[in-house]
Design an enzyme around this catalytic site. Structure first.
Site, PDB file in Angstrom:
ATOM      1  CG  ASP A  50      -8.343  64.611 -45.421  1.00 50.77           C
ATOM      2  OD1 ASP A  50      -7.600  65.101 -46.292  1.00 50.77           O
ATOM      3  OD2 ASP A  50      -9.237  63.772 -45.675  1.00 50.77           O
ATOM      4  N   PRO A  53       7.582  64.274 -42.672  1.00 52.26           N
ATOM      5  CG  PRO A  53       9.648  63.177 -42.775  1.00 52.26           C
ATOM      6  CD  PRO A  53       8.451  63.517 -43.602  1.00 52.26           C
ATOM      7  N   GLY A  54       8.602  66.678 -41.768  1.00 57.39           N
ATOM      8  CA  GLY A  54       9.026  68.004 -41.334  1.00 57.39           C
ATOM      9  C   GLY A  54      10.324  68.518 -41.929  1.00 57.39           C
ATOM     10  CB  CYS A  98       9.392  63.681 -54.637  1.00 57.51           C
ATOM     11  SG  CYS A  98       8.405  62.595 -53.630  1.00 57.51           S
TER      12      CYS A  98
HETATM   13  C1  LIG Z   1       5.778  64.430 -49.684  1.00 51.40           C
HETATM   14  S1  LIG Z   1       5.271  64.084 -48.093  1.00 51.40           S
HETATM   15  C2  LIG Z   1       5.658  65.538 -47.209  1.00 51.40           C
HETATM   16  C3  LIG Z   1       7.105  65.662 -46.854  1.00 51.40           C
HETATM   17  C4  LIG Z   1       7.358  66.843 -45.955  1.00 51.40           C
HETATM   18  N1  LIG Z   1       6.849  68.068 -46.519  1.00 51.40           N
HETATM   19  C5  LIG Z   1       8.817  66.999 -45.671  1.00 51.40           C
HETATM   20  O1  LIG Z   1       9.487  67.813 -46.326  1.00 51.40           O
HETATM   21  O2  LIG Z   1       9.335  66.321 -44.776  1.00 51.40           O
HETATM   22  C6  LIG Z   1       3.557  64.192 -48.226  1.00 51.40           C
HETATM   23  C7  LIG Z   1       2.812  64.152 -46.908  1.00 51.40           C
HETATM   24  O3  LIG Z   1       1.432  64.295 -47.201  1.00 51.40           O
HETATM   25  C8  LIG Z   1       0.722  63.632 -46.184  1.00 51.40           C
HETATM   26  N2  LIG Z   1      -0.646  63.463 -46.680  1.00 51.40           N
HETATM   27  C9  LIG Z   1      -1.129  62.570 -47.567  1.00 51.40           C
HETATM   28  N3  LIG Z   1      -2.444  62.767 -47.757  1.00 51.40           N
HETATM   29  C10 LIG Z   1      -2.789  63.819 -46.978  1.00 51.40           C
HETATM   30  C11 LIG Z   1      -4.017  64.488 -46.718  1.00 51.40           C
HETATM   31  N4  LIG Z   1      -5.148  64.136 -47.321  1.00 51.40           N
HETATM   32  N5  LIG Z   1      -4.006  65.509 -45.839  1.00 51.40           N
HETATM   33  C12 LIG Z   1      -2.871  65.889 -45.212  1.00 51.40           C
HETATM   34  N6  LIG Z   1      -1.689  65.290 -45.411  1.00 51.40           N
HETATM   35  C13 LIG Z   1      -1.650  64.264 -46.290  1.00 51.40           C
HETATM   36  C14 LIG Z   1       1.489  62.350 -45.958  1.00 51.40           C
HETATM   37  O4  LIG Z   1       1.212  61.819 -44.686  1.00 51.40           O
HETATM   38  C15 LIG Z   1       2.926  62.853 -46.113  1.00 51.40           C
HETATM   39  O5  LIG Z   1       3.478  63.111 -44.858  1.00 51.40           O
END
Ligand SMILES: C[S@@+](CC[C@H](N)C(=O)[O-])C[C@H]1O[C@@H](n2cnc3c(N)ncnc32)[C@H](O)[C@@H]1O
Length: 532
Positions: A391, A311-312, A469
């Protein structure tokens, strides 16, 4: 009635392991009845595969203010102690109890007696009444008998419950393989409540000044300073040292009680998560500094990527650093140096994520922090932000444009990868119910696919910071080992002993959530692309 206690892996906590989104709304999510009934129903919905973050608000919103605190504590503590309670329960009944509803109700009763200091008669009576309300009155005798037995000697049963871990056995086994030395402390650490940390917006104020504002609001907080050292091969300064400061609150506090929170002065972010943006930003500056001394050309446009951005949290942190007027900004020029030029004349930041609803949360976060495109333009920072729903295993920059060249475009990539989130179980204890052993392999494959797709898009000399994480080596150091074995143009940038966080791995550093005052279980590895 269902006869198993195994949870579906569908719809695992949002930001993490792969999942399919076909999960149907749970019939357990009808929020009526007593507080205990609602908590039991919520736990049943989680066992149906719903994440805590998707069911917590419906639960709390359905309650009067006076009941919210108890419901929250009851739900979260039951989840944190879930597997230990299940093992205790198996020793308490003469015959195996298979019905999920009955097991869940007894576990909710046990938590009240062993962890929440609810008076015996209230814990037993109200839990038995809840069983009647949920329409399995046939089990009230059994529930009553087990809870009474425990109430006679709670300290004995608490000791029994605390003795081992509160994880599914497959996960405990894997942690023993990966972290035999730290195993006991780690598995106990994972059942604790995580501390609350704040990131202070360096574009607006200092950590020290915000700590004073908190004192003014009678909120006590300590400054936490993390030091990072890494060796950048082609930089004039070989060892880069950077300091990251945040605040640890003495007590968990509602965000609306934090001074100027709605104006974006501070954000809730785990301390170890606060390392990502400063590290990739510093690496980017090292690249630009190296190029500057090579060419003296600073009329340059920089392009950076936040690959899994929603979520950023880390995206906003990076933008805060880029927007600040101190030495962490690429646009900063020393006041006393008339000859000096900024490291970048224009910066393009692309942020992608494949989940549209989570992308909406990026916009909400940036809005609160005054970091939307219009804000950036008003501040004359020359930062162009482009948020894309895509993606990361397939997305190519510029693919949809006619003039796409397939040339690598990015100077730096932050890959905060999807992962099993085993390092944040303290904050999302539902993970220990929702994850399955198969998720590890599936997640590692997804991470490898993302790395494989993004790496060719990084320029020679550029940096990629890989972050998870997770506390499982397969997603972290082993993933990196595999990556560099297959990519001759990937050089590992070593973190030095100056780091006062994490445990050195053959590649990268691993933080473990062992200490009750420290941050979550993040892994960091910094790679540089060598000339092709
Ligand atoms: C660990 S979270 C990111 C948290 C974010 N960087 C933050 O600091 O708020 C991982 C993210 O990867 C996204 N995600 C999962 N598979 C993905 C894919 N194939 N392509 C792009 N995003 C993906 C998920 O929707 C999720 O929001």
């Amino acid at each position: 009635m269902r006869q198993t206690n195994s949870a579906s892996k569908n719809n695992a906590p949002r930001n993490n392991a792969p999942r399919n989104n076909k999960l149907k709304p749970s019939s357990h999510l009808i929020m009526n009845g007593s507080v205990r009934v609602r908590v039991i129903r919520t736990l049943l919905a989680i066992q149906d595969g719903h994440s805590l973050s998707s069911v917590l608000d419906p639960l709390l919103n359905s309650l009067h203010d006076g009941d919210k605190g108890f419901a929250h504590a009851l739900l979260l503590t039951t989840l944190r102690q879930w597997h230990a309670l299940a093992r205790l329960l198996d020793t308490l009944a003469d015959n195996p109890i298979d019905e999920v509803e009955v097991r869940t109700t007894i576990q909710v009763g046990l938590v009240q007696l062993l962890y929440l200091e609810v008076a015996d008669h209230a814990a037993i009576h109200e839990t038995v009444e809840a069983a009647k309300e949920i329409e399995f009155a046939h089990a009230t005798g059994l529930i009553n008998a087990i809870l009474r037995k425990v109430a006679k000697n709670p300290s004995k049963f608490r000791k029994k419950c605390d003795k081992k871990h509160s994880l599914p056995n497959w996960l405990a086994y894997q942690l023993k393989q990966d972290w035999s030395e730290q195993y006991d402390a780690l598995t106990q650490g994972l059942r604790q409540v995580a501390p609350m940390f704040l990131r202070v917006n360096s574009a607006v104020t200092s950590v020290e000044d915000y700590q004073q504002s908190l004192y003014g609001a009678e909120i006590d907080a300590d400054i936490v300073e993390l030091t990072t050292g890494f060796n950048v091969a082609n930089s004039s300064e070989t060892t880069t040292i950077l300091s990251t400061k945040g605040l640890r609150l003495h007590q968990t506090t509602a965000v609306n009680a934090l001074p100027h929170f709605s104006e974006g002065i501070a954000s809730v972010q785990d301390m170890h998560a606060q390392l990502a943006a400063p590290i990739i930003n510093k690496a980017l500056m090292a690249k630009l500094n190296a190029e500057k001394s090579d060419t003296e050309n600073t009329n340059n446009e920089i392009h950076i990527l936040d690959a899994c951005a929603a979520p950023g949290g880390k995206l906003a942190h990076w933008l805060e650093l880029l927007s600040s007027n101190d030495s962490s900004s690429l646009f900063h020029v020393k006041q006393d140096d008339a000859e000096a030029k900024p490291l970048a004349s224009k910066l393009k930041l692309t942020a992608i994520d494949n989940e549209a609803p989570r992308i909406e949360r990026i916009y909400d976060n940036l809005q609160r922090l005054n970091l939307k495109q219009q804000d950036l333009e008003q501040a004359e920072k020359n930062i162009a932000l482009n948020v894309v729903c895509a993606d990361a295993t397939r997305w190519q920059h510029g693919k949809n444009k006619k003039a796409a060249t397939n040339e690598p475009v990015f100077d730096a990539i932050l890959l905060d990868s999807p992962c099993t989130a085993t390092g944040v179980i303290r904050r999302h204890p539902d993970i220990s119910i929702l994850r399955t052993e198969e998720d590890i392999e599936q997640t590692a494959l997804l991470q490898a696919d993302i790395l494989h797709n993004l790496w060719p898009q990084l320029k020679a000399g550029g940096y990629l910071l890989y972050v998870t994480c997770s506390i499982l080596k397969q997603e972290n150091v082993e993933q990196m080992q595999d990556f560099i074995t297959h990519h001759n143009d990937a050089a590992v940038i070593e973190f030095t002993e100056a780091c006062n966080w994490g445990i050195a791995q053959t590649i990268g550093r691993q933080c473990l959530p062992i200490d009750s005052e420290s941050g979550d279980g993040f892994y960091y590895a910094l790679l540089q692309k060598t000339a092709e």
